[in-house]
Scaffold this motif. Structure first.
Motif, short mmCIF file in Angstrom:
data_model
loop_
_atom_site.label_atom_id
_atom_site.label_comp_id
_atom_site.label_asym_id
_atom_site.label_seq_id
_atom_site.Cartn_x
_atom_site.Cartn_y
_atom_site.Cartn_z
N ASN A 152 -8.74 -3.15 -3.68
CA ASN A 152 -10.11 -3.20 -3.15
C ASN A 152 -10.62 -4.62 -2.95
O ASN A 152 -11.72 -4.80 -2.41
CB ASN A 152 -11.06 -2.42 -4.05
CG ASN A 152 -11.09 -0.94 -3.74
OD1 ASN A 152 -11.86 -0.49 -2.88
ND2 ASN A 152 -10.24 -0.16 -4.41
N GLU A 153 -9.86 -5.61 -3.38
CA GLU A 153 -10.28 -7.00 -3.19
C GLU A 153 -10.05 -7.41 -1.73
O GLU A 153 -9.03 -7.06 -1.13
CB GLU A 153 -9.51 -7.93 -4.11
CG GLU A 153 -9.97 -7.90 -5.55
CD GLU A 153 -11.40 -8.39 -5.70
OE1 GLU A 153 -11.63 -9.62 -5.57
OE2 GLU A 153 -12.29 -7.54 -5.93
N PRO A 154 -10.99 -8.17 -1.14
CA PRO A 154 -10.82 -8.58 0.26
C PRO A 154 -9.62 -9.51 0.44
O PRO A 154 -9.41 -10.41 -0.37
CB PRO A 154 -12.12 -9.31 0.58
CG PRO A 154 -12.72 -9.67 -0.74
CD PRO A 154 -12.27 -8.63 -1.70
N VAL A 155 -8.84 -9.26 1.47
CA VAL A 155 -7.68 -10.09 1.80
C VAL A 155 -8.09 -10.96 2.99
O VAL A 155 -8.06 -10.53 4.14
CB VAL A 155 -6.45 -9.23 2.13
CG1 VAL A 155 -5.23 -10.12 2.36
CG2 VAL A 155 -6.17 -8.24 1.00
N PRO A 174 -8.43 1.78 -0.68
CA PRO A 174 -9.84 1.81 -0.26
C PRO A 174 -10.00 2.68 0.98
O PRO A 174 -9.03 3.00 1.68
CB PRO A 174 -10.13 0.33 0.05
CG PRO A 174 -8.81 -0.28 0.37
CD PRO A 174 -7.80 0.46 -0.48
N GLU A 175 -11.26 3.05 1.27
CA GLU A 175 -11.51 3.92 2.43
C GLU A 175 -11.09 3.24 3.72
O GLU A 175 -10.56 3.90 4.63
CB GLU A 175 -13.00 4.29 2.48
CG GLU A 175 -13.43 5.22 1.36
CD GLU A 175 -14.87 5.65 1.53
OE1 GLU A 175 -15.48 5.33 2.58
OE2 GLU A 175 -15.39 6.31 0.61
N HIS A 202 -4.92 -7.11 7.11
CA HIS A 202 -4.24 -8.02 6.18
C HIS A 202 -3.70 -7.26 4.97
O HIS A 202 -2.58 -7.54 4.51
CB HIS A 202 -5.18 -9.13 5.74
CG HIS A 202 -5.44 -10.15 6.80
ND1 HIS A 202 -6.45 -11.09 6.70
CD2 HIS A 202 -4.83 -10.39 7.99
CE1 HIS A 202 -6.44 -11.86 7.77
NE2 HIS A 202 -5.47 -11.45 8.57
N LEU A 203 -4.47 -6.32 4.46
CA LEU A 203 -3.98 -5.52 3.33
C LEU A 203 -2.78 -4.69 3.77
O LEU A 203 -1.78 -4.59 3.04
CB LEU A 203 -5.08 -4.61 2.78
CG LEU A 203 -4.67 -3.68 1.63
CD1 LEU A 203 -4.14 -4.48 0.44
CD2 LEU A 203 -5.84 -2.80 1.19
N ALA A 204 -2.85 -4.12 4.94
CA ALA A 204 -1.74 -3.30 5.43
C ALA A 204 -0.47 -4.13 5.63
O ALA A 204 0.65 -3.63 5.47
CB ALA A 204 -2.13 -2.65 6.75
N ILE A 244 0.82 -1.22 0.00
CA ILE A 244 0.00 0.00 0.00
C ILE A 244 0.85 1.26 0.00
O ILE A 244 0.36 2.34 -0.36
CB ILE A 244 -0.97 0.02 1.21
CG1 ILE A 244 -0.19 0.04 2.53
CG2 ILE A 244 -1.93 -1.16 1.16
CD1 ILE A 244 -1.09 0.25 3.74
N SER A 245 2.13 1.15 0.35
CA SER A 245 2.97 2.35 0.44
C SER A 245 3.24 2.98 -0.92
O SER A 245 3.60 4.15 -1.01
CB SER A 245 4.30 2.01 1.12
OG SER A 245 5.08 1.14 0.32
N PHE A 246 3.04 2.21 -1.98
CA PHE A 246 3.33 2.73 -3.32
C PHE A 246 2.14 3.42 -3.96
O PHE A 246 2.29 4.14 -4.95
CB PHE A 246 3.79 1.58 -4.23
CG PHE A 246 5.09 0.96 -3.81
CD1 PHE A 246 6.29 1.50 -4.23
CD2 PHE A 246 5.12 -0.14 -2.97
CE1 PHE A 246 7.50 0.95 -3.84
CE2 PHE A 246 6.32 -0.71 -2.57
CZ PHE A 246 7.51 -0.16 -3.00
#
Length: 481
Positions: free
Chosen positions: A145-148, A101-102, A107-109, A93-95
């Protein structure tokens, strides 16, 4: 650096300690399994021992790699890591702060570049459907935006969208796409000429598929990995990366007899017999056998990928001997192998050379009912030893020469490749049915078009040898104009 094609050195199999009879056995076993092979190169000690192309495929033609592209994308990431541009611990997500997503799940982080590489992103289904469905063409945003569902690094899922994200990250970090980045670092040193790579709607290389290079380029890539990143006394890739990328990073099954359950590295599959590989749909292979100091590069048009690998293990593992071979029998077998490789070909269908109804339909334009392919009309003009097929859709008219029970070279858009190279033929299955065959000789695909003659009309049925979806289409009716 000037990109000059320097072919791999060649040696006779016996000089490299390779049994010619075992190579013949391998090729015969592919044939017995009805595995349609298009090209094959066998290297040992960095030299080509055997190679063959099934005419009309040819050495100079690039080939669609499909997911074998992933191993090249991984290589680019490895180079960027060792240049200090990226680290494997960098959060995904840093890129892309503007595409998040809002709500960012834990898990995404936690998802890092290494998780993209090992197919351990935590998703429970391949994200490519979501990427293709993105109405704005923003594949990065669609991925994020896909669920992880799972904690990254704990769950293997083959996820082509993850490889796309590697491409997107590289482009964001360097300002260069994959071809621009790999050009001076990989393709030019290897002598890979005119590589091409598909892009997403926003111009980012697809990463997980879409690369097109020749069979020899595949073989060189495998040899580079076998040599732990060295090429002509120059280091192109760090040895530590080669070892890490081609080692098991995540479990993908319980082993056994499946070469898809031996573990996964960084966009490389673990194999049985201490080998590893990059591979792509329908039988595009780069197999590296470190214990045998060998590389196998292949392109094919088959769904039996495990069958290809079984043929390798059953026949080629025993082909590698510690010393060069001698004796009259081996000389005879080597001559037999040479003749065998020169005779390789894919024959066009042969039924009947002509039909009594040929003059009846020659030059007649048939308007087709609305169909999924967008074909509006077709026409056949027959000549002595060939025919001209004219197909019109809403965008353009395409003309393709067909050999009468023989291949004729040409160009076709039939396989979603504008002016892609093809070889085409026709034969009469009966007096009322003509079969047109189009072989996409930069692809694994072969399209068969059956045209059945009715009273003042035709029925068109299409099928394709391999496909991600249905291989047969619904009949299309056409009426004479």
């Amino acid at each position: 650096m000037q990109n000059t094609h320097v072919p791999l050195p060649r040696k006779n199999p016996k000089e490299l300690g390779i049994s010619a009879s075992s190579v013949i056995g391998f090729l015969e076993s592919l044939k017995a399994r009805q595995i349609e092979t298009h090209s094959f190169m066998l290297l040992r000690n960095g030299q080509v021992a055997a190679e063959g192309w099934w005419n009309p495929y040819a050495p100079e033609l690039p080939h669609m790699l499909f997911s074998l592209s992933k191993s090249f994308t991984s290589t680019a990431i490895g180079m960027a890591v060792h240049e200090g541009i990226l680290t494997l611990d960098d959060p995904v997500i840093s890129f892309f702060p503007e595409e998040l997503p809002e709500e960012i799940s834990d898990h995404l982080a936690a998802m890092q570049i290494r998780h993209l590489l090992m197919m351990g992103t935590g998703h429970d289904q391949d994200t490519m459907d979501a990427l293709h469905s993105a109405e704005d063409g923003n594949w990065v945003k669609a991925f994020l935006n896909e669920p992880v569902v799972h904690e990254p690094g704990t769950h293997f899922l083959y996820n082509t969208g993850a490889t796309y994200m590697l491409s997107a990250i590289l482009q964001k970090a360097t300002g260069q796409n994959l071809l621009e980045f790999l050009g001076p670092r990989l393709f030019e040193p290897l002598g890979t000429q005119h590589p091409t790579w598909e892009t997403c709607p926003r111009g980012i290389h697809t990463g997980g598929f879409g690369l097109n290079v020749t069979t020899e380029d595949i073989a060189k890539f495998g040899q580079l990995y076998l040599q732990k990143g060295m090429w002509q006394d120059k280091r192109l890739i760090e040895e530590s990366w080669i070892i890490e990328a081609t080692s098991k990073q995540i479990s993908n099954g319980d082993g056994g007899d499946s070469d898809w359950a031996q573990g996964y590295g960084y966009q490389f599959w673990q194999c049985r017999h201490h080998a590893y590989r990059g591979d792509g749909a329908f039988g595009q292979f780069c197999i590296v056998l470190p214990e045998q100091d060998a590389v196998i590069a292949m392109t094919s048009g088959t769904n039996d990928l495990q069958g290809v690998l079984n043929c390798v293990w059953d026949h080629l593992l025993d082909a590698f001997l510690p010393d060069s071979l001698a004796g009259e029998e081996e000389i005879e077998q080597e001559k037999r192998l040479s003749d065998y490789l020169k005779s390789l070909r894919l024959d066009p269908p042969h039924h009947n050379g002509e039909s009594v109804r040929e003059d009846e339909i020659s030059g007649v334009t048939y308007m087709l009912d609305t169909n999924e392919f967008g074909i509006e009309s077709l026409r056949l003009d027959f000549q002595a030893d060939e025919a001209l097929l004219t197909i019109r859709n809403s965008k353009k008219e395409e003309k393709l020469r067909l050999g009468r029970q023989r291949w004729l070279p040409g160009q076709s858009d039939a396989f979603n490749r504008e002016d892609g190279r093809a070889a085409s033929s026709f034969t009469w299955i009966s007096a009322d049915e003509v079969l047109i065959t189009i072989q996409g000789i930069e692809t694994p695909f072969r399209l068969n078009e059956h045209i059945v003659l009715k009273d003042g009309a035709i029925e068109l049925k299409q099928n394709i040898n391999v496909s991600f979806g249905p291989t047969e289409s619904e009949p299309i009716v056409g009426k004479a104009l």
